[in-house]
Design a protein around this motif. Sequence first.
Motif, short mmCIF file in Angstrom:
data_model
loop_
_atom_site.label_atom_id
_atom_site.label_comp_id
_atom_site.label_asym_id
_atom_site.label_seq_id
_atom_site.Cartn_x
_atom_site.Cartn_y
_atom_site.Cartn_z
N SER A 1 0.97 -1.13 0.04
CA SER A 1 -0.03 0.02 0.03
C SER A 1 0.85 1.33 -0.10
CB SER A 1 -0.88 -0.04 1.31
OG SER A 1 -1.72 -1.06 1.25
N THR A 2 0.73 2.02 -0.91
CA THR A 2 1.45 3.29 -0.99
C THR A 2 0.36 4.41 -1.31
OG1 THR A 2 1.92 3.19 -3.15
CG2 THR A 2 3.36 2.34 -1.73
N GLY A 3 1.08 5.73 -1.14
CA GLY A 3 0.14 6.86 -1.33
C GLY A 3 -1.21 7.10 -0.49
N ILE A 4 -0.96 6.43 0.73
CA ILE A 4 -2.22 6.61 1.62
C ILE A 4 -2.00 7.73 2.78
CG2 ILE A 4 -3.63 5.44 3.65
CD1 ILE A 4 -3.35 4.14 0.57
N LEU A 5 -2.79 8.72 2.42
CA LEU A 5 -2.47 9.97 3.22
C LEU A 5 -3.47 10.08 4.44
CD1 LEU A 5 -1.51 12.99 3.36
CD2 LEU A 5 -3.81 13.70 1.98
N VAL A 6 -2.83 10.13 5.57
CA VAL A 6 -3.59 10.11 6.97
C VAL A 6 -3.22 11.38 7.37
CG1 VAL A 6 -3.97 8.64 9.03
CG2 VAL A 6 -3.17 7.55 6.78
N PRO B 1 18.32 5.83 7.55
CA PRO B 1 19.08 7.11 6.81
C PRO B 1 18.65 7.03 5.19
CG PRO B 1 20.69 5.74 8.10
CD PRO B 1 19.53 4.84 8.14
N LEU B 2 18.31 8.26 5.07
CA LEU B 2 17.98 8.84 3.63
C LEU B 2 16.45 8.14 3.22
CD1 LEU B 2 21.29 9.03 1.67
CD2 LEU B 2 19.87 10.71 2.66
N ASP B 3 15.97 7.46 4.21
CA ASP B 3 14.56 6.93 3.83
C ASP B 3 14.27 5.91 2.59
OD1 ASP B 3 11.98 6.27 4.52
OD2 ASP B 3 11.28 8.42 4.30
N ALA B 4 15.51 5.10 2.51
CA ALA B 4 15.74 4.33 1.26
C ALA B 4 14.78 3.18 1.22
CB ALA B 4 17.12 3.89 1.04
N ASP B 5 14.09 2.74 2.18
CA ASP B 5 13.50 1.37 2.25
C ASP B 5 12.04 1.43 1.43
OD1 ASP B 5 12.20 3.14 4.05
OD2 ASP B 5 12.42 1.65 5.72
N THR B 6 11.54 0.36 1.00
CA THR B 6 10.37 0.33 0.21
C THR B 6 9.24 -0.40 1.23
OG1 THR B 6 10.83 -1.87 -0.87
CG2 THR B 6 11.21 0.40 -1.91
N GLY B 7 8.08 -0.45 0.84
CA GLY B 7 6.86 -1.22 1.58
C GLY B 7 5.78 -0.23 1.78
N PRO B 8 5.01 -0.33 2.88
CA PRO B 8 3.54 0.15 3.06
C PRO B 8 3.99 1.75 3.40
CG PRO B 8 3.61 -1.86 4.36
CD PRO B 8 4.98 -1.54 3.96
N ASN B 9 3.37 2.68 2.37
CA ASN B 9 3.69 4.03 2.40
C ASN B 9 5.36 4.15 2.37
OD1 ASN B 9 1.34 5.13 2.21
ND2 ASN B 9 1.31 6.19 4.18
N LEU B 10 5.98 3.41 1.93
CA LEU B 10 7.41 3.58 1.57
C LEU B 10 8.12 3.77 2.80
CD1 LEU B 10 7.59 5.97 -1.46
CD2 LEU B 10 7.46 3.37 -1.58
N PHE B 11 7.53 3.19 3.99
CA PHE B 11 8.16 3.16 5.35
C PHE B 11 8.62 4.80 5.66
CE2 PHE B 11 8.19 -1.47 5.43
CZ PHE B 11 7.46 -1.62 6.61
N GLN B 12 7.86 5.78 5.32
CA GLN B 12 8.19 6.94 5.30
C GLN B 12 8.66 7.45 6.66
OE1 GLN B 12 8.25 9.98 3.12
NE2 GLN B 12 9.40 10.83 5.24
N ASN B 13 9.91 7.91 6.79
CA ASN B 13 10.41 8.43 7.99
C ASN B 13 9.63 9.29 8.80
OD1 ASN B 13 12.52 6.97 7.63
ND2 ASN B 13 14.20 8.24 7.59
N THR C 1 4.63 13.67 5.61
CA THR C 1 3.94 13.04 4.22
C THR C 1 4.71 13.62 3.00
OG1 THR C 1 1.91 13.18 5.46
CG2 THR C 1 1.97 13.13 3.13
N ASP C 2 4.94 12.74 2.32
CA ASP C 2 5.82 13.18 1.11
C ASP C 2 5.02 13.55 -0.09
OD1 ASP C 2 4.70 11.06 -0.36
OD2 ASP C 2 6.39 9.61 -0.37
N PRO C 3 5.53 14.06 -1.30
CA PRO C 3 4.61 14.62 -2.32
C PRO C 3 3.70 13.75 -3.03
CG PRO C 3 6.95 15.27 -2.48
CD PRO C 3 6.97 14.27 -1.42
N ASP C 4 3.99 12.25 -2.54
CA ASP C 4 3.06 11.23 -3.18
C ASP C 4 1.83 10.94 -2.28
OD1 ASP C 4 4.08 11.26 -5.78
OD2 ASP C 4 5.76 10.04 -5.02
N GLY C 5 1.74 11.60 -1.19
CA GLY C 5 0.73 11.34 -0.20
C GLY C 5 0.99 9.95 0.82
N ASN C 6 2.45 9.79 0.96
CA ASN C 6 2.88 8.59 1.86
C ASN C 6 3.09 9.44 3.12
OD1 ASN C 6 3.32 6.03 0.09
ND2 ASN C 6 4.48 7.40 -0.94
N THR C 7 2.32 8.99 3.87
CA THR C 7 2.21 9.52 5.71
C THR C 7 3.09 8.58 6.30
OG1 THR C 7 0.21 10.70 5.27
CG2 THR C 7 0.69 10.23 7.32
N SER C 8 3.79 9.22 7.33
CA SER C 8 4.45 8.31 8.38
C SER C 8 3.79 7.87 9.64
CB SER C 8 6.02 9.11 8.77
OG SER C 8 5.44 10.11 9.64
#
Length: 650
Positions: A466-471, A505-517, A601-608
């Motif tokens: 799941s990505t781009g889930i704005l909360v 560091p640098l929030d390089a991982d992927t996964g739900p909401n890109l695991f946004q820091n 939240t990043d520009p694509d709507g991924n909320t941490s």
Amino acid sequence: MGFLDSRLLCATAQNTNARRIGVSYIGIVPYWLVVLTVLVMALIGPTSMHAAMITVTGSPDETLANLNGNGTCDLREALESANTNAAVGECPAGESGLDTIVFDIGTGGSQTISPISGLPTIVEPVEIDGSTQPACSDAPCIVIAGSEAGDSNGLTITAGDSTVRGLVINGFHLNGIFIGEGGNNIVEGSFIGTDATGSKDYGNWYAGVVIENAPNNLIGGSSESERNIISGNEYGVEVRGVGSFGNTIAGNYIGTDANGEVAIDDGSTGGESLVGVFIINASNNTVGGTSNGDGNVISGNGRVGYPAPNGWEGWFGVGVQVTGDQNRLVGNYIGTTKTGNTALGNKRFGVVIEGRENVVGGPEFGAGNVISGNGSRTSFQGEEWDDGVGVLVLGLGDHVIQGNAIGADTSGNLALGNWAHGIEVYSAHDSVIGGLGEGDGNTIAFNGRAGVAIVTDGSESELGPSTGILVVGNSVLMNGELGIDLSHVVEVVEPFVDGVSHNDPLDADTGPNLFQNHPYLDDVALVAGQVRISGALNSLPNTSFALHFYANSEVDLSGYGEGETYLGETSVTTDSSGDVPFSAMIAASPPLGSFITATATDPDGNTSEFSLAIELTRLQATGVPDLDRNGSLLLVLLLATGGAVMLRKL
């Protein structure tokens, strides 16, 4: 004002305006025109609305080959007369147009009609009105019982423009009412799947009402007299097929008794509905409404231990399940009684959403649903766990969930938590939970596990995580686990999550909401009626982020706050190293001693997930972190509060 209480205010205002408009309009119509209209209507009579009136006078049922001879007009004969526009048996001929079938059986009161085979399909418009039976109480008196009718529906309607009112339809081996092809039908004031008291399960073997490739039908209505009780069937109301659009299911009790207070009693067929409302590959339909009385009570559905196709116990037990696009669920009580302040949960999920662009709730008056109390304790392979999600979002995306109480009562204050997560998003994309406009935010509280869980099972499914889930903008509090949990460790049938996802560091991982820091807060203070919040974010380089801040009356057990009260936002942009310090002044005045937390939240709507919570004081708090942003498990906070020093283990 509670989530649903506002509907009454709106409805009252609308009714008042309607009365005023009506009075003003009549006032300018010439008197002679009013008199002439009345005279013309008297001369024309009811035939301008109904072509013929056919009165059912007997309850026995005859075969199609032997419709004459018993001296009464029976229901089968009446339906044939309306279909053929010819006299059938002892029933007069129907006419071209909308015929009306009324009842005058025996000495009045409750009467049971037991068809010995399937009744004729309705192929011309007809109004069947069981409320016309003399000496009938408030409950329907005409019972159509299907135990002897073989594999048939109670009523099958293909004509369109028909109305079914005031009937009890139960015990049929297929569906209570099947609507296909023709649209613009109304089903109101009926008990479908119960006995005549509305308290016992005499369910139809499949669905109470099926709408298949038929548009613009209305099941129920906003008044008490229009309400249907649709309970005890395998499925309550099923809307299926791409031709089923513009349908409205409003004001009904689905899964409960006639009082809307308890699940339907296990009577003759054994068990409650598996799904209350099931929308299958159908789009642009509405469950509920925003006016007073429009909302359905969809509660008590599902059987504990029912063997599901995949072998899991209790796989079914859903209030509303939607697999189409652009459907809307508004103003309903899903998992509570009719008052919205007592749990009467569906056994598994309150709402399950698939497809695209479906809406649950909304910011306008009366649009918010109460989705609470759903779930139960489930056992599997000798283990027990709390199973039950308020809203489960599966696949595709672009959904909107706003203005609801999820885990709370109508006021948002009484604990009626769903047994597991409030909201779970599983391999869905680009959806919004909450918002920053008035009325956008949900109250997500008192649920047994996470408030919002954005998850994947770690496998490479075709939809990916799941990505781009704005909360944003919600009130998230008092949940058993994190307010927002981004997690790999879950299956859709087993609602386990993995707790705090520490920053990398640098929030390089992927996964739900890109695991946004999440942000790191190092100072919060109340200054001249504003909250000064400073800290830092490490994430993708050269990227803009929205930081949203919240106050909490209590800190979460993890130390990472939930989000009880939304305060405000600021925007930041990271440098080439992915770092950005920030200091924001937020125009809010939460009480001293509140705990402040934040999301990014990043520009694509991924909320941490929510950040570590920091207590609000008038003095500066100095953080001495072991670089939580890089995954530490221990943080020492030195809080200048009366000389006290607090050590907090995460």
